[in-house]
Design an enzyme around this catalytic site. Structure first.
Site, mmCIF file in Angstrom:
data_model
loop_
_atom_site.group_PDB
_atom_site.id
_atom_site.type_symbol
_atom_site.label_atom_id
_atom_site.label_comp_id
_atom_site.label_asym_id
_atom_site.label_seq_id
_atom_site.Cartn_x
_atom_site.Cartn_y
_atom_site.Cartn_z
ATOM 1 N N ASP A 52 74.504 87.505 4.069
ATOM 2 C CA ASP A 52 73.978 86.565 3.083
ATOM 3 C C ASP A 52 73.410 85.347 3.816
ATOM 4 O O ASP A 52 74.081 84.748 4.653
ATOM 5 C CB ASP A 52 75.118 86.147 2.149
ATOM 6 N N HIS A 53 72.184 84.991 3.515
ATOM 7 C CA HIS A 53 71.529 83.805 4.088
ATOM 8 C C HIS A 53 71.523 83.801 5.621
ATOM 9 O O HIS A 53 71.862 82.791 6.248
ATOM 10 C CB HIS A 53 72.170 82.519 3.572
ATOM 11 N N GLY A 93 77.385 76.339 -4.718
ATOM 12 C CA GLY A 93 78.489 75.409 -4.900
ATOM 13 C C GLY A 93 78.869 75.242 -6.361
ATOM 14 O O GLY A 93 78.602 76.099 -7.208
#
Length: 282
Positions: free
Chosen positions: A81-82, A179
Site C-alpha cells: 500500500d502506497h 487517518g
C-alpha cells in the site's frame, strides 16, 4: 491461497462489487482478517505500508500473510500500500507480494506517469498487478501526508495516466482522507462514475475508515472495486486489548488480550466485507 489482484479485481468489476483491502500490522491482525474473510466466504486483500514494513521488514509481513493464505482456500492478495519509491516497490515484488501500489500522486503528472510505468513494466512480466494513484487522498496516516491542495482526480488526466502507464487499477482522489476524520466525510461518488466511464479499469477508494457505509455502497455501484481500510482496524484492535486489560488488570499473557483485539478486528472486517458486497464471492 495467495493470488494476484488482477483476476479478483476483474471479477469484482464485472460483478459490480468491491474487494475489501485491510492493512495488517501484526500476526494477530492477519489471523483476524483471514477469519473474517473465511466467515464471509470472501476474497480479501491484506496490505502493508512502507512505514509498517520499516517496523519489521518486508519479509516478516510477507511470511505472515503467506502462511495464513497457505492454510486457507480463500483467495488472499498480499499488497504493498502506497509504495513510495521504485526501490520500495521492487523490495516488495522480490519478497513475493502479489500486488504492488506505487504512489506518485505528489509528483507532477508526467513524473507520476514515468514512475508508475516503470513499476508496471517491472512487475507485469512476473504476473504481479500494479495500482497507481492520481489525485490526492488527504489526511495523515503513518508517515503518509496527503497534503491540502486539490484532492480530486481530473478525469481527462486519469484517462491519459491509465493509457500511458498500463496500470491494472487506479486509486482516485474523490474526497476521502487517511487517518481519523474530523467531521462526516463526503465522497464525490458522481466523479467516480465519470472516471469509470473513461478508464475502464478497476478503481480504488483509499481512506475509507470512517466513511459512512451507504457512501461506500454508492461508490462501489459507481465503479470502485477495491476499498481500503486501515485506521479503524488499529482502533478496533487497540480497543479490544484495552478492554480486556481493564477487566483483567492482573493479566500478562499476550495470547489472552490479543484474542480480544482479534475478535474486535474480525467483527469489523466482516461488517466491511458485507458493505463491499464481496461476501460469498470466494
Amino acid at each position: 491461497m495467495l493470488v494476484t489482484a488482477k483476476e479478483l479485481m476483474a471479477e469484482a468489476m464485472k460483478g459490480r462489487y468491491a474487494i475489501g483491502a485491510f492493512n495488517v500490522e501484526n500476526m494477530e491482525m492477519v489471523m483476524a482478517v483471514l477469519a473474517a474473510a473465511e466467515a464471509q466466504a470472501s476474497p480479501v486483500i491484506m496490505q502493508t505500508t512502507p512505514a509498517t514494513i520499516r517496523y519489521a521488514g518486508v519479509d516478516y509481513y510477507y511470511a505472515n500473510v503467506a502462511a495464513a493464505a497457505a492454510r486457507s482456500r480463500i483467495p488472499v492478495v498480499m499488497h504493498l500500500d502506497h509504495g513510495d519509491s521504485f526501490a520500495c516497490a521492487m523490495s516488495a515484488y522480490r519478497a513475493g507480494y502479489t500486488s504492488i501500489m506505487i504512489d506518485g500522486s505528489k509528483l507532477p503528472l508526467e513524473e507520476n506517469i514515468a514512475l508508475t510505468r516503470r513499476v508496471a513494466e517491472a512487475c507485469h512480466p512476473g504476473g504481479v498487478s500494479v495500482e497507481g494513484e492520481l489525485g490526492r487522498v488527504g489526511g495523515k496516516e503513518d508517515d503518509l501526508e496527503g497534503g491540502e491542495d486539490n484532492p480530486y482526480t481530473d478525469p481527462a488526466e486519469a484517462k491519459q495516466f491509465v493509457e500511458e502507464t498500463g496500470v491494472d487499477c487506479l486509486a482516485v482522489g474523490v474526497g476521502t482522507a487517511h487517518g481519523v476524520y474530523k467531521g462526516i466525510p463526503r465522497v464525490n461518488t458522481e466523479l467516480i462514475a465519470v472516471i469509470r466511464d473513461l478508464v475502464h479499469i478497476p478503481l480504488v477508494l483509499h481512506g475509507t475508515s470512517g466513511v459512512p457505509d451507504e457512501q461506500v455502497r454508492t461508490a462501489v455501484r459507481n465503479g470502485i472495486c477495491k476499498v481500503n481500510y486501515a485506521t479503524d482496524l488499529r482502533i478496533a484492535f487497540t480497543r479490544g486489548v484495552r478492554d480486556f486489560l481493564a477487566e483483567n488488570p492482573e493479566a500478562f499473557d499476550p495470547k489472552l488480550y490479543c484474542r480480544r483485539g482479534m475478535a474486535e478486528v474480525q467483527s469489523y472486517v466482516e461488517q466491511k466485507i458485507a458493505v463491499c458486497g464481496s461476501a460469498g464471492k470466494a
